[in-house]
Design a protein around this motif. Sequence first.
Motif, PDB file in Angstrom:
ATOM      1  N   LEU A  58      13.657 -10.140  -5.395  1.00  0.00           N
ATOM      2  CA  LEU A  58      13.967  -8.837  -5.992  1.00  0.00           C
ATOM      3  C   LEU A  58      12.787  -8.191  -6.712  1.00  0.00           C
ATOM      4  O   LEU A  58      12.493  -7.015  -6.488  1.00  0.00           O
ATOM      5  CB  LEU A  58      15.148  -8.970  -6.966  1.00  0.00           C
ATOM      6  CG  LEU A  58      16.484  -9.354  -6.333  1.00  0.00           C
ATOM      7  CD1 LEU A  58      17.502  -9.685  -7.411  1.00  0.00           C
ATOM      8  CD2 LEU A  58      16.997  -8.250  -5.427  1.00  0.00           C
ATOM      9  N   ASP A  59      12.139  -8.904  -7.611  1.00  0.00           N
ATOM     10  CA  ASP A  59      11.109  -8.330  -8.480  1.00  0.00           C
ATOM     11  C   ASP A  59       9.735  -8.344  -7.808  1.00  0.00           C
ATOM     12  O   ASP A  59       8.847  -9.107  -8.179  1.00  0.00           O
ATOM     13  CB  ASP A  59      11.064  -9.076  -9.820  1.00  0.00           C
ATOM     14  CG  ASP A  59      10.084  -8.447 -10.801  1.00  0.00           C
ATOM     15  OD1 ASP A  59       9.643  -7.295 -10.572  1.00  0.00           O
ATOM     16  OD2 ASP A  59       9.737  -9.125 -11.786  1.00  0.00           O
ATOM     17  N   ILE A  62       7.426  -6.002  -7.847  1.00  0.00           N
ATOM     18  CA  ILE A  62       6.377  -5.536  -8.764  1.00  0.00           C
ATOM     19  C   ILE A  62       5.873  -6.700  -9.619  1.00  0.00           C
ATOM     20  O   ILE A  62       4.667  -6.892  -9.763  1.00  0.00           O
ATOM     21  CB  ILE A  62       6.901  -4.400  -9.675  1.00  0.00           C
ATOM     22  CG1 ILE A  62       7.043  -3.119  -8.863  1.00  0.00           C
ATOM     23  CG2 ILE A  62       5.984  -4.150 -10.860  1.00  0.00           C
ATOM     24  CD1 ILE A  62       5.737  -2.492  -8.434  1.00  0.00           C
ATOM     25  N   TRP A  69      13.468  -7.746   1.507  1.00  0.00           N
ATOM     26  CA  TRP A  69      13.475  -7.293   0.108  1.00  0.00           C
ATOM     27  C   TRP A  69      14.496  -6.171  -0.072  1.00  0.00           C
ATOM     28  O   TRP A  69      15.300  -6.184  -0.999  1.00  0.00           O
ATOM     29  CB  TRP A  69      12.075  -6.858  -0.295  1.00  0.00           C
ATOM     30  CG  TRP A  69      11.944  -6.274  -1.656  1.00  0.00           C
ATOM     31  CD1 TRP A  69      12.189  -6.884  -2.860  1.00  0.00           C
ATOM     32  CD2 TRP A  69      11.505  -4.954  -1.971  1.00  0.00           C
ATOM     33  NE1 TRP A  69      11.930  -6.022  -3.890  1.00  0.00           N
ATOM     34  CE2 TRP A  69      11.501  -4.822  -3.373  1.00  0.00           C
ATOM     35  CE3 TRP A  69      11.098  -3.863  -1.199  1.00  0.00           C
ATOM     36  CZ2 TRP A  69      11.121  -3.648  -4.016  1.00  0.00           C
ATOM     37  CZ3 TRP A  69      10.708  -2.705  -1.846  1.00  0.00           C
ATOM     38  CH2 TRP A  69      10.730  -2.607  -3.238  1.00  0.00           C
ATOM     39  N   LEU A 120      17.847  -6.046  -2.417  1.00  0.00           N
ATOM     40  CA  LEU A 120      18.101  -4.982  -3.403  1.00  0.00           C
ATOM     41  C   LEU A 120      19.449  -4.306  -3.152  1.00  0.00           C
ATOM     42  O   LEU A 120      20.211  -4.055  -4.097  1.00  0.00           O
ATOM     43  CB  LEU A 120      16.984  -3.942  -3.362  1.00  0.00           C
ATOM     44  CG  LEU A 120      15.615  -4.384  -3.865  1.00  0.00           C
ATOM     45  CD1 LEU A 120      14.564  -3.317  -3.566  1.00  0.00           C
ATOM     46  CD2 LEU A 120      15.649  -4.715  -5.343  1.00  0.00           C
ATOM     47  N   ALA A 164      21.017  -2.715  -6.542  1.00  0.00           N
ATOM     48  CA  ALA A 164      19.895  -2.227  -7.350  1.00  0.00           C
ATOM     49  C   ALA A 164      19.460  -0.855  -6.826  1.00  0.00           C
ATOM     50  O   ALA A 164      19.791  -0.462  -5.707  1.00  0.00           O
ATOM     51  CB  ALA A 164      18.732  -3.219  -7.276  1.00  0.00           C
ATOM     52  N   TRP A 186      17.191   0.764  -5.049  1.00  0.00           N
ATOM     53  CA  TRP A 186      16.099   0.438  -4.140  1.00  0.00           C
ATOM     54  C   TRP A 186      15.095   1.585  -4.025  1.00  0.00           C
ATOM     55  O   TRP A 186      13.909   1.340  -3.833  1.00  0.00           O
ATOM     56  CB  TRP A 186      16.630   0.023  -2.758  1.00  0.00           C
ATOM     57  CG  TRP A 186      17.389   1.079  -2.018  1.00  0.00           C
ATOM     58  CD1 TRP A 186      18.730   1.266  -1.989  1.00  0.00           C
ATOM     59  CD2 TRP A 186      16.838   2.119  -1.201  1.00  0.00           C
ATOM     60  NE1 TRP A 186      19.054   2.347  -1.211  1.00  0.00           N
ATOM     61  CE2 TRP A 186      17.909   2.886  -0.703  1.00  0.00           C
ATOM     62  CE3 TRP A 186      15.541   2.471  -0.830  1.00  0.00           C
ATOM     63  CZ2 TRP A 186      17.725   3.975   0.134  1.00  0.00           C
ATOM     64  CZ3 TRP A 186      15.350   3.568   0.004  1.00  0.00           C
ATOM     65  CH2 TRP A 186      16.436   4.310   0.472  1.00  0.00           C
ATOM     66  N   ALA A 203      12.747   1.246  -6.854  1.00  0.00           N
ATOM     67  CA  ALA A 203      11.929   0.039  -6.665  1.00  0.00           C
ATOM     68  C   ALA A 203      10.810   0.287  -5.659  1.00  0.00           C
ATOM     69  O   ALA A 203       9.666  -0.104  -5.890  1.00  0.00           O
ATOM     70  CB  ALA A 203      12.807  -1.126  -6.221  1.00  0.00           C
ATOM     71  N   GLU A 263       8.173   2.461  -7.132  1.00  0.00           N
ATOM     72  CA  GLU A 263       7.362   1.701  -8.081  1.00  0.00           C
ATOM     73  C   GLU A 263       6.322   0.848  -7.345  1.00  0.00           C
ATOM     74  O   GLU A 263       5.169   0.780  -7.762  1.00  0.00           O
ATOM     75  CB  GLU A 263       8.259   0.821  -8.958  1.00  0.00           C
ATOM     76  CG  GLU A 263       7.519   0.185 -10.112  1.00  0.00           C
ATOM     77  CD  GLU A 263       8.427  -0.610 -11.038  1.00  0.00           C
ATOM     78  OE1 GLU A 263       7.906  -1.066 -12.061  1.00  0.00           O
ATOM     79  OE2 GLU A 263       9.627  -0.796 -10.738  1.00  0.00           O
TER      80      GLU A 263
END
Length: 176
Positions: free
Chosen positions: A70-71, A73, A92, A96, A101, A103, A106, A109
Amino acid sequence: MCHFGMAKSILITGGARSGKSLFAERSIAKMGGAPTYIATARPQDDEMDVRIAAHKARRGAEWGLVEEPLDLIGALRASDTGPRLVDCLTLWLTNLMLAEADWRAAVDEVAGVLPTLDHPVVFVTNEVGLGIVPANALARRFRDAAGTVNQTIADAADEVFLVVAGQPLKVKPGAA
């Protein structure tokens, strides 16, 4: 050859079993330094376990490993000590979406962090929009989301390759 003084980002896309990951691994090997593999897959069955084991064996012991579904970044920032291979953006995105989440935020980002990284990153993703229109709404939402993810990262990346039958085609050349 990529020089570590400047970040370089590459997106590699293609169909299933097209040779994307092998091409990505070979690209990373040409960059020098200690490579890190950022795995987004969550092993959910025996078949996926076998695929993951084959990827690990092919890469060899010189590769570092970060398993982060998930993370992305956080994984990119924490591993910014050498070239990284993110395999894969499609999984990924799946993670998400299943986590409900945001997405879109994300992926924006991730695209935004690329210019701030000190070391190269190569992303692998699946080109899912070349087939028939899926019959159900969930599959269509996923296909559309994957297209957005791929376009966003392709826009931010220095180079983009399409791999077909193991043969890479550069579709977005980097700076000379």
